[in-house]
Design a protein around this motif. Structure first.
Motif, short mmCIF file in Angstrom:
data_model
loop_
_atom_site.label_atom_id
_atom_site.label_comp_id
_atom_site.label_asym_id
_atom_site.label_seq_id
_atom_site.Cartn_x
_atom_site.Cartn_y
_atom_site.Cartn_z
N LEU A 1 0.82 -1.22 0.00
CA LEU A 1 0.00 0.00 0.00
C LEU A 1 0.85 1.27 0.00
CD1 LEU A 1 -2.97 -1.09 2.29
CD2 LEU A 1 -2.88 -0.98 -0.21
N PRO A 2 1.91 1.37 0.82
CA PRO A 2 2.78 2.55 0.68
C PRO A 2 3.41 2.66 -0.70
CG PRO A 2 3.19 1.46 2.77
CD PRO A 2 2.30 0.55 1.97
N MET A 3 3.79 1.51 -1.29
CA MET A 3 4.39 1.55 -2.62
C MET A 3 3.41 2.08 -3.65
SD MET A 3 6.08 -1.51 -4.89
CE MET A 3 4.50 -2.33 -5.08
N LEU A 4 2.15 1.62 -3.59
CA LEU A 4 1.16 2.09 -4.55
C LEU A 4 0.83 3.56 -4.32
CD1 LEU A 4 -1.22 -1.00 -4.76
CD2 LEU A 4 0.53 -0.29 -6.42
N ALA A 5 0.84 4.00 -3.06
CA ALA A 5 0.61 5.42 -2.78
C ALA A 5 1.70 6.27 -3.39
CB ALA A 5 0.51 5.66 -1.28
N ALA A 6 2.95 5.80 -3.30
CA ALA A 6 4.05 6.52 -3.93
C ALA A 6 3.93 6.47 -5.45
CB ALA A 6 5.39 5.92 -3.48
N ALA A 7 3.57 5.31 -5.99
CA ALA A 7 3.45 5.17 -7.44
C ALA A 7 2.36 6.06 -8.01
CB ALA A 7 3.17 3.71 -7.80
N ALA A 8 1.36 6.37 -7.19
CA ALA A 8 0.27 7.25 -7.65
C ALA A 8 0.80 8.60 -8.11
CB ALA A 8 -0.75 7.45 -6.53
N GLN A 9 1.94 9.02 -7.55
CA GLN A 9 2.53 10.32 -7.91
C GLN A 9 3.51 10.19 -9.07
OE1 GLN A 9 0.89 12.57 -6.14
NE2 GLN A 9 0.00 10.77 -5.12
N LEU A 10 3.78 8.95 -9.50
CA LEU A 10 4.81 8.71 -10.50
C LEU A 10 4.28 8.23 -11.84
CD1 LEU A 10 7.29 6.76 -8.15
CD2 LEU A 10 7.39 9.19 -8.75
N THR A 11 3.01 7.86 -11.90
CA THR A 11 2.46 7.27 -13.12
C THR A 11 0.99 7.61 -13.26
OG1 THR A 11 2.15 5.17 -14.32
CG2 THR A 11 1.88 5.10 -11.93
N THR A 12 0.50 7.47 -14.49
CA THR A 12 -0.94 7.61 -14.74
C THR A 12 -1.63 6.24 -14.87
OG1 THR A 12 -0.53 7.75 -17.12
CG2 THR A 12 -0.64 9.83 -15.89
N LEU A 13 -0.87 5.15 -14.68
CA LEU A 13 -1.46 3.82 -14.72
C LEU A 13 -2.43 3.64 -13.55
CD1 LEU A 13 1.72 1.67 -15.44
CD2 LEU A 13 -0.04 2.34 -17.09
N LEU B 1 -7.99 -0.95 6.32
CA LEU B 1 -7.78 -1.16 4.90
C LEU B 1 -8.67 -0.24 4.08
CD1 LEU B 1 -6.38 -2.74 2.65
CD2 LEU B 1 -8.19 -4.47 2.83
N ALA B 2 -9.92 -0.07 4.49
CA ALA B 2 -10.82 0.85 3.78
C ALA B 2 -10.29 2.27 3.81
CB ALA B 2 -12.22 0.78 4.40
N ARG B 3 -9.78 2.70 4.96
CA ARG B 3 -9.23 4.06 5.07
C ARG B 3 -8.01 4.24 4.18
NH1 ARG B 3 -10.63 7.36 9.06
NH2 ARG B 3 -8.53 8.26 9.13
N ASP B 4 -7.08 3.28 4.23
CA ASP B 4 -5.85 3.39 3.46
C ASP B 4 -6.12 3.36 1.96
OD1 ASP B 4 -4.41 3.53 5.80
OD2 ASP B 4 -3.73 1.44 5.74
N THR B 5 -7.02 2.49 1.53
CA THR B 5 -7.27 2.37 0.09
C THR B 5 -8.10 3.55 -0.43
OG1 THR B 5 -9.13 0.89 0.59
CG2 THR B 5 -7.02 -0.12 0.03
N ALA B 6 -9.02 4.06 0.38
CA ALA B 6 -9.73 5.28 -0.03
C ALA B 6 -8.76 6.43 -0.19
CB ALA B 6 -10.81 5.62 1.00
N THR B 7 -7.77 6.49 0.69
CA THR B 7 -6.75 7.55 0.60
C THR B 7 -5.96 7.44 -0.70
OG1 THR B 7 -6.57 7.66 3.00
CG2 THR B 7 -4.73 8.54 1.73
N ASP C 1 -6.98 6.08 -3.45
CA ASP C 1 -7.87 6.44 -4.55
C ASP C 1 -7.93 7.96 -4.71
OD1 ASP C 1 -9.67 5.39 -6.61
OD2 ASP C 1 -11.20 6.52 -5.53
N VAL C 2 -8.03 8.67 -3.59
CA VAL C 2 -8.07 10.14 -3.65
C VAL C 2 -6.75 10.69 -4.18
CG1 VAL C 2 -8.19 12.23 -2.24
CG2 VAL C 2 -9.80 10.35 -1.84
N LEU C 3 -5.64 10.21 -3.66
CA LEU C 3 -4.33 10.75 -4.04
C LEU C 3 -3.95 10.41 -5.48
CD1 LEU C 3 -2.26 10.11 -0.78
CD2 LEU C 3 -3.36 12.23 -1.53
N SER C 4 -4.53 9.32 -6.01
CA SER C 4 -4.23 8.94 -7.39
C SER C 4 -5.18 9.57 -8.39
CB SER C 4 -4.31 7.41 -7.53
OG SER C 4 -5.64 6.95 -7.36
#
Length: 306
Positions: free
Chosen positions: A48-60, A77-83, A85-88
């Protein structure tokens, strides 16, 4: 009507920012739609931290393949994944499974319950996550989870991020058909480790029709709206390698060649195989292991969104 192909690439081997960036660059240039992290207890970067970081690095689009439910409480898990989704900007897809690797449970001190208990817990977790994602006051009382919340972050996507559930046995696949947008068909029924994994992959064609039937039962009239997915675990160079795997695992060569989790031959043959499997089984979402990127790149370039 056949759904367009989507391809995901896993980045479980990414050890640092540089390797993650290189995988992202190659995936974007090739036509992959989804960047997928793996959820194992051990050396891989936290998914989850890796995907949060990747959200800022890619449009995938971004997805864990898949979260082991027993490793986290569904409210968090719901809180982290909603976050994410918002950040991406609304590019997150949640992949869920029960968790099944006994050694990882033991290493982390997590009780390893019977399969039926883990499935029942996942079923409740799905209800909790969907409830949390509504951003309305939510309460839930079940056998495994009791929740009394005033709210949780609201994902950006409407009505919610897509949900993928991965499973192999009929109960899991009925649950996935009923609750998920994407159903990932696996081979891990009855397993607690990797000893029997090669034989299960080689003989997977014996079970695929029954697995599809279970998804249909769960989905009912919504079956045509479900996106069906598999991970390609291994590539075999040709018929001789298929024969060797069949002999080693006690299966027939024809079964190995027909396994939806294996591909044989060069790019042209692999592309034709995926087209044929989409026609026969409806499988259009294909997950590729990062280690197979070079082998699969020409196939992805040909079939992406086709």
């Amino acid at each position: 009507m056949a759904k367009p192909f989507r391809f995901a690439i896993t980045v479980g081997d990414a050890a640092d920012r540089a390797s993650l960036l290189e995988t992202i660059r190659r995936a974007e240039d090739t036509g992959f739609a989804v960047l997928a992290g793996v959820d194992h207890i051990g050396p891989p970067l936290g998914v989850l931290p890796m995907l949060a970081a990747a959200a800022q690095l890619t449009t995938l689009r971004l997805s864990p393949m898949v979260i082991a439910n027993d490793y986290r409480h569904p409210v968090q898990l719901a809180r982290d994944t909603a976050t994410i989704d918002v950040l991406s900007g609304g590019r997150f897809e949640l992949g869920l499974g029960t968790g099944w690797i006994k050694a990882q449970y033991a290493g982390a001190g997590i009780p390893y319950d019977a399969a039926g208990t883990r499935v029942a817990r996942l079923e409740e977790a799905v209800a909790v996550i969907k409830g949390c994602w509504t951003n309305e006051p939510f309460a839930y009382s079940g056998e495994h989870y009791q929740v009394d919340l005033v709210g949780s972050p609201r994902p950006l996507q409407e009505p919610r991020p897509p949900l993928l559930i991965a499973g192999s046995g009929p109960r899991m696949l009925r649950l996935a058909g009923r609750e998920a947008d994407i159903v990932s068909i696996t081979v891990t029924r009855g397993m607690s480790g990797f000893d029997d994994f090669p034989a299960a992959l080689a003989g997977a064609s014996r079970h695929i029709e029954h697995q599809l039937d279970a998804i249909r039962v769960g989905a009912g009239e919504q079956f045509e709206q479900r996106e069906l997915s598999v991970m390609i675990h291994h590539h075999l160079a040709g018929i001789s390698e298929a024969a060797t795997l069949a002999e080693r695992t006690g299966t027939l060569r024809a079964e190995v060649e027909d396994s939806p989790h294996l591909l044989i031959g060069g790019p042209e043959q692999m592309a034709e195989t995926l087209l044929e499997r989409r026609e026969r089984f409806g499988i259009s979402y294909v997950v590729i292991r990062g280690a197979h990127f070079e082998l699969m790149a020409p196939v992805v370039k040909r079939l992406a969104a086709a």
